[in-house]
Design an enzyme around this catalytic site. Structure first.
Site, PDB file in Angstrom:
ATOM      1  CE  LYS A 173      -3.886   2.214   0.311  1.00 23.88           C
ATOM      2  NZ  LYS A 173      -3.476   2.905  -0.945  1.00 23.88           N
TER       3      LYS A 173
ATOM      4  CD  GLN B 116       3.346   4.746   2.196  1.00 17.54           C
ATOM      5  OE1 GLN B 116       3.933   5.582   1.536  1.00 17.54           O
ATOM      6  NE2 GLN B 116       2.251   5.045   2.859  1.00 17.54           N
TER       7      GLN B 116
ATOM      8  CE  LYS C 148       4.137   7.535   5.450  1.00 16.70           C
ATOM      9  NZ  LYS C 148       3.787   8.449   4.321  1.00 16.70           N
TER      10      LYS C 148
ATOM     11  CE  LYS D 171       4.711   7.388  -2.273  1.00 16.78           C
ATOM     12  NZ  LYS D 171       4.070   7.900  -1.046  1.00 16.78           N
TER      13      LYS D 171
ATOM     14  N   GLY E  16      -2.728   8.330  -4.228  1.00 16.42           N
ATOM     15  CA  GLY E  16      -2.058   9.527  -4.716  1.00 16.42           C
ATOM     16  C   GLY E  16      -0.800   9.884  -3.928  1.00 16.42           C
ATOM     17  CG  ASP E  17       3.432  11.002  -2.871  1.00 20.76           C
ATOM     18  OD1 ASP E  17       3.337  10.778  -1.658  1.00 20.76           O
ATOM     19  OD2 ASP E  17       4.406  11.632  -3.344  1.00 20.76           O
TER      20      ASP E  17
ATOM     21  CB  THR F  32      -2.208  13.616   4.376  1.00 22.92           C
ATOM     22  OG1 THR F  32      -2.586  12.489   3.593  1.00 22.92           O
ATOM     23  CG2 THR F  32      -0.738  13.516   4.753  1.00 22.92           C
TER      24      THR F  32
ATOM     25  CG  ASN G 151      -4.295  16.116  -0.527  1.00 24.30           C
ATOM     26  OD1 ASN G 151      -3.838  15.366   0.328  1.00 24.30           O
ATOM     27  ND2 ASN G 151      -5.591  16.278  -0.707  1.00 24.30           N
TER      28      ASN G 151
ATOM     29  CB  SER H 148      -5.548   4.847   1.894  1.00 23.84           C
ATOM     30  OG  SER H 148      -5.350   5.957   1.051  1.00 23.84           O
TER      31      SER H 148
HETATM   32  P1  NDP Z   1       0.674  17.834  -4.201  1.00 22.80           P
HETATM   33  O1  NDP Z   1       1.146  17.481  -5.559  1.00 22.80           O
HETATM   34  O2  NDP Z   1      -0.765  18.011  -3.949  1.00 22.80           O
HETATM   35  O3  NDP Z   1       1.407  19.156  -3.682  1.00 22.80           O
HETATM   36  C1  NDP Z   1       2.791  19.221  -3.610  1.00 22.80           C
HETATM   37  C2  NDP Z   1       3.190  20.615  -3.165  1.00 22.80           C
HETATM   38  O4  NDP Z   1       4.579  20.624  -2.863  1.00 22.80           O
HETATM   39  C3  NDP Z   1       2.980  21.652  -4.239  1.00 22.80           C
HETATM   40  O5  NDP Z   1       2.725  22.894  -3.637  1.00 22.80           O
HETATM   41  C4  NDP Z   1       4.307  21.644  -4.965  1.00 22.80           C
HETATM   42  O6  NDP Z   1       4.591  22.826  -5.676  1.00 22.80           O
HETATM   43  C5  NDP Z   1       5.271  21.455  -3.815  1.00 22.80           C
HETATM   44  N1  NDP Z   1       6.466  20.741  -4.291  1.00 22.80           N
HETATM   45  C6  NDP Z   1       6.513  19.509  -4.839  1.00 22.80           C
HETATM   46  N2  NDP Z   1       7.758  19.167  -5.203  1.00 22.80           N
HETATM   47  C7  NDP Z   1       8.516  20.228  -4.900  1.00 22.80           C
HETATM   48  C8  NDP Z   1       9.887  20.500  -5.027  1.00 22.80           C
HETATM   49  N3  NDP Z   1      10.735  19.601  -5.576  1.00 22.80           N
HETATM   50  N4  NDP Z   1      10.325  21.692  -4.565  1.00 22.80           N
HETATM   51  C9  NDP Z   1       9.478  22.590  -4.020  1.00 22.80           C
HETATM   52  N5  NDP Z   1       8.160  22.374  -3.872  1.00 22.80           N
HETATM   53  C10 NDP Z   1       7.687  21.224  -4.300  1.00 22.80           C
HETATM   54  O7  NDP Z   1       1.282  16.695  -3.259  1.00 22.80           O
HETATM   55  P2  NDP Z   1       0.850  16.300  -1.762  1.00 22.80           P
HETATM   56  O8  NDP Z   1       0.371  17.480  -1.022  1.00 22.80           O
HETATM   57  O9  NDP Z   1       0.006  15.098  -1.873  1.00 22.80           O
HETATM   58  O10 NDP Z   1       2.251  15.809  -1.163  1.00 22.80           O
HETATM   59  C11 NDP Z   1       3.125  16.686  -0.452  1.00 22.80           C
HETATM   60  C12 NDP Z   1       4.070  15.850   0.404  1.00 22.80           C
HETATM   61  O11 NDP Z   1       3.306  15.058   1.324  1.00 22.80           O
HETATM   62  C13 NDP Z   1       4.924  14.840  -0.362  1.00 22.80           C
HETATM   63  O12 NDP Z   1       6.169  14.707   0.322  1.00 22.80           O
HETATM   64  C14 NDP Z   1       4.146  13.538  -0.219  1.00 22.80           C
HETATM   65  O13 NDP Z   1       4.989  12.402  -0.346  1.00 22.80           O
HETATM   66  C15 NDP Z   1       3.649  13.687   1.210  1.00 22.80           C
HETATM   67  N6  NDP Z   1       2.494  12.884   1.577  1.00 22.80           N
HETATM   68  C16 NDP Z   1       1.328  12.918   0.860  1.00 22.80           C
HETATM   69  C17 NDP Z   1       0.240  12.184   1.268  1.00 22.80           C
HETATM   70  C18 NDP Z   1      -1.066  12.265   0.563  1.00 22.80           C
HETATM   71  O14 NDP Z   1      -2.018  11.651   1.050  1.00 22.80           O
HETATM   72  N7  NDP Z   1      -1.207  12.983  -0.514  1.00 22.80           N
HETATM   73  C19 NDP Z   1       0.313  11.285   2.434  1.00 22.80           C
HETATM   74  C20 NDP Z   1       1.553  11.378   3.165  1.00 22.80           C
HETATM   75  C21 NDP Z   1       2.586  12.134   2.738  1.00 22.80           C
HETATM   76  P3  NDP Z   1       4.423  22.865  -7.281  1.00 22.80           P
HETATM   77  O15 NDP Z   1       2.960  22.781  -7.537  1.00 22.80           O
HETATM   78  O16 NDP Z   1       5.037  24.139  -7.688  1.00 22.80           O
HETATM   79  O17 NDP Z   1       5.164  21.671  -7.807  1.00 22.80           O
HETATM   80  O1  2IT Z   2       3.023   8.937   1.533  1.00 18.73           O
HETATM   81  C1  2IT Z   2       1.873   8.485   1.734  1.00 18.73           C
HETATM   82  O2  2IT Z   2       1.579   7.930   2.792  1.00 18.73           O
HETATM   83  C2  2IT Z   2       0.870   8.662   0.677  1.00 18.73           C
HETATM   84  N1  2IT Z   2       1.167   9.276  -0.335  1.00 18.73           N
HETATM   85  C3  2IT Z   2      -0.502   8.077   0.850  1.00 18.73           C
HETATM   86  C4  2IT Z   2      -0.500   6.622   0.466  1.00 18.73           C
HETATM   87  C5  2IT Z   2      -1.850   5.953   0.433  1.00 18.73           C
HETATM   88  O3  2IT Z   2      -1.848   4.771   0.063  1.00 18.73           O
HETATM   89  O4  2IT Z   2      -2.866   6.552   0.774  1.00 18.73           O
END
Ligand code: NDP
Ligand code: 2IT
Length: 448
Positions: free
Chosen positions: A92, A113, A116, A128, A167-168, A212, A243, A380
């Site tokens: 997952k 992961q 976590k 992943k 997603g991520d 998250t 997100n 999830s």
């Molecule tokens: P999104 O794509 O929704 O948003 C990512 C954000 O981070 C955007 O504002 C983006 O800016 C910025 N960003 C991404 N890459 C870079 C970079 N290399 N340098 C600077 N800014 C950057 O992703 P999420 O919000 O889903 O994910 C954000 C973080 O949270 C990640 O590390 C992800 O692994 C982690 N995460 C996500 C989960 C989820 O459920 N979605 C769960 C647990 C962890 P821009 O639009 O300009 O690229």
């Molecule tokens: O980093 C993470 O935990 C995620 N992007 C969410 C993974 C999931 O299966 O919901």
């Protein structure tokens, strides 16, 4: 063999066997260093080769993803799925679409992961995936064709009891919809539990979108409460505006905090009166534009080019919610100098090893990613449960379950940290607590 020596040898082997993968090395180093005291107490883990096995993915899939853009031009991207560990449940973990994606990045994320997912207390293994595809500037039709091509290979490796992506970065509800549509067409079956983060009309769970970010704030609130503190009236800086960042901001504000800055990869906005989240949602969730647009709506706010300097803003609580290694030693020192009380990691591995050390040494309350951002994957897993039951729970029910899970993760991690002589060190606590459940399952299942 002595535990320290064992861990050192395994780490050397990881570096040798996985060259040019610095993020993977970093994630492994942090975990292995935490495990020495457990291995001292439980030599059977060493005898059963648990550590050697846990750092080696069960399976790594790399595939070609060809697609055609709106002008008829052919593009070829690379797709990945790393199925890291299935000791406690089906693989997952999310899919990341970002030009920086490579095997090492997916391995670091998959490795994190494992622990976590174990911390959530739910039956999910670690995995992943993703692609070096860049969704920025692409039309909906291009995104759809890319997702469809990606799924024409991925489908043969996944399933509701095998591997369940979500997603991520760069993958949200739109992409999950296109991916699910193609999976359903190829398999000819309505297996809703094969993907999570689905839309609410076809098997998605309420609260998954918020999970998250909300979970992060629930975790940090618990950590603050333990010291007689809370989010109320605190100044908060949040990196990212995706997100995780958006819903962390929403929950922090609901708890009475003032969020003064948010960013994207181009720059950050500072609004000393407090960020207007509806504007951020409009720019990011609806228009898919740059955060610099914010100042057009709120001329009193400031926009600064470059995302790194967001950490120079004085704040009580910092929530890095963008990407790995966004807080280095310099940023950590600045935050400490400016009096930061707590840091909660919404992104995966947003602090370098040096930055983490600086926070811990300076008694900053530090919520490590594996524990603090586990609310997304936990919800999830709740989505998978609802799909199996063919039922859906209310927003309040799911939110309550999420809240309980985050409180439990905090309690477990802090209790284990104290038991092992690392009081208040949630990095060690989370790593050990996550590891033990997986290690015991691996021990019971033999050398596989
Ligand atoms: P999104 O794509 O929704 O948003 C990512 C954000 O981070 C955007 O504002 C983006 O800016 C910025 N960003 C991404 N890459 C870079 C970079 N290399 N340098 C600077 N800014 C950057 O992703 P999420 O919000 O889903 O994910 C954000 C973080 O949270 C990640 O590390 C992800 O692994 C982690 N995460 C996500 C989960 C989820 O459920 N979605 C769960 C647990 C962890 P821009 O639009 O300009 O690229
Ligand atoms: O980093 C993470 O935990 C995620 N992007 C969410 C993974 C999931 O299966 O919901």
């Amino acid at each position: 063999m002595n535990a320290k020596e064992h861990v050192k040898q395994v780490f050397e082997q990881v570096i040798k066997r996985n060259p040019n993968e610095p993020e993977f090395h970093q994630a492994v180093k942090e975990v292995l260093d935490s495990l020495v005291p457990v291995l001292e107490r439980r030599p059977e883990y060493i005898e059963a080769g648990i550590v050697e096995r846990i750092v080696e993915p069960e399976r790594q899939i790399i595939f070609r993803v060809p697609w055609v853009d709106d002008n008829g031009k052919v593009h070829v991207n690379r797709g990945f799925r790393v199925q890291f560990n299935s000791a406690i449940g089906p693989y997952k973990g999310g899919l990341r679409f970002h030009p920086s994606v490579n095997l090492g990045i997916i391995k670091f994320l998959g490795f994190e992961q494992i622990f976590k997912n174990s911390l959530t207390g739910l039956p999910i293994g670690g995995g992943k995936g993703g692609s070096d595809f860049d969704p920025k500037g692409k039309s909906d039709a291009e995104i759809m064709r890319f997702c469809q091509s990606f799924m024409t290979e991925l489908y043969r490796h996944i399933g509701p009891d095998i591997d369940v992506p979500a997603g991520d970065i760069g993958v949200g509800a739109r992409e999950i919809g296109y991916l699910y549509g193609m999976y359903k067409k190829i398999t000819g079956a309505y297996e809703a539990g094969v993907l999570t983060g689905k839309g609410l009309t076809y098997g998605g769970s309420l609260v998954r979108k918020e999970a998250t970010g909300y979970g992060l704030v629930y975790f940090v609130e618990e950590m603050l409460n333990a010291k007689g503190l809370s989010f109320k009236d605190k100044v908060v800086v949040i990196s990212g505006s995706g997100n995780v960042a958006i819903y962390a901001a929403e929950k922090a504000m609901q708890l009475g905090a003032k969020v003064v800055a948010m960013s994207d990869s181009n720059g950050y906005v500072y609004d000393k009166d407090g960020i207007k989240l509806d504007t951020i949602k409009q720019i990011k969730e609806v228009e898919r534009k740059r955060i610099s647009e914010y100042v057009k709506y709120h001329p009193n706010a400031e926009y600064h080019e470059g995302c790194k300097n967001i950490w120079n803003i004085k704040c009580d609580i910092a929530l890095p919610c963008a990407t790995q290694n966004e807080i280095d030693a310099e940023a950590a020192n600045t935050l400490v100098k400016n009096g930061v009380i707590a840091v909660g990691e919404g992104a995966n591995m947003p602090s370098t090893l040096e930055a983490t050390e600086i926070f811990l040494n300076n008694k900053v309350l530090f919520a490590p990613a594996k524990a603090a951002n586990a609310g997304g994957v936990a919800t999830s897993a709740l989505e998978m449960s609802q799909n199996s039951l063919r039922m859906s729970w209310t927003f309040e029910e799911v939110d309550q379950k999420l809240h309980n899970i985050m409180v439990n993760i905090y309690k477990n991690a802090s209790k284990i940290a104290e038991e092992y002589g690392y009081k208040d060190n949630l990095v060690v606590g989370a790593n050990i607590a996550g590891f033990i459940k997986v290690a015991d399952a691996m021990l019971a299942q033999g050398i596989v």
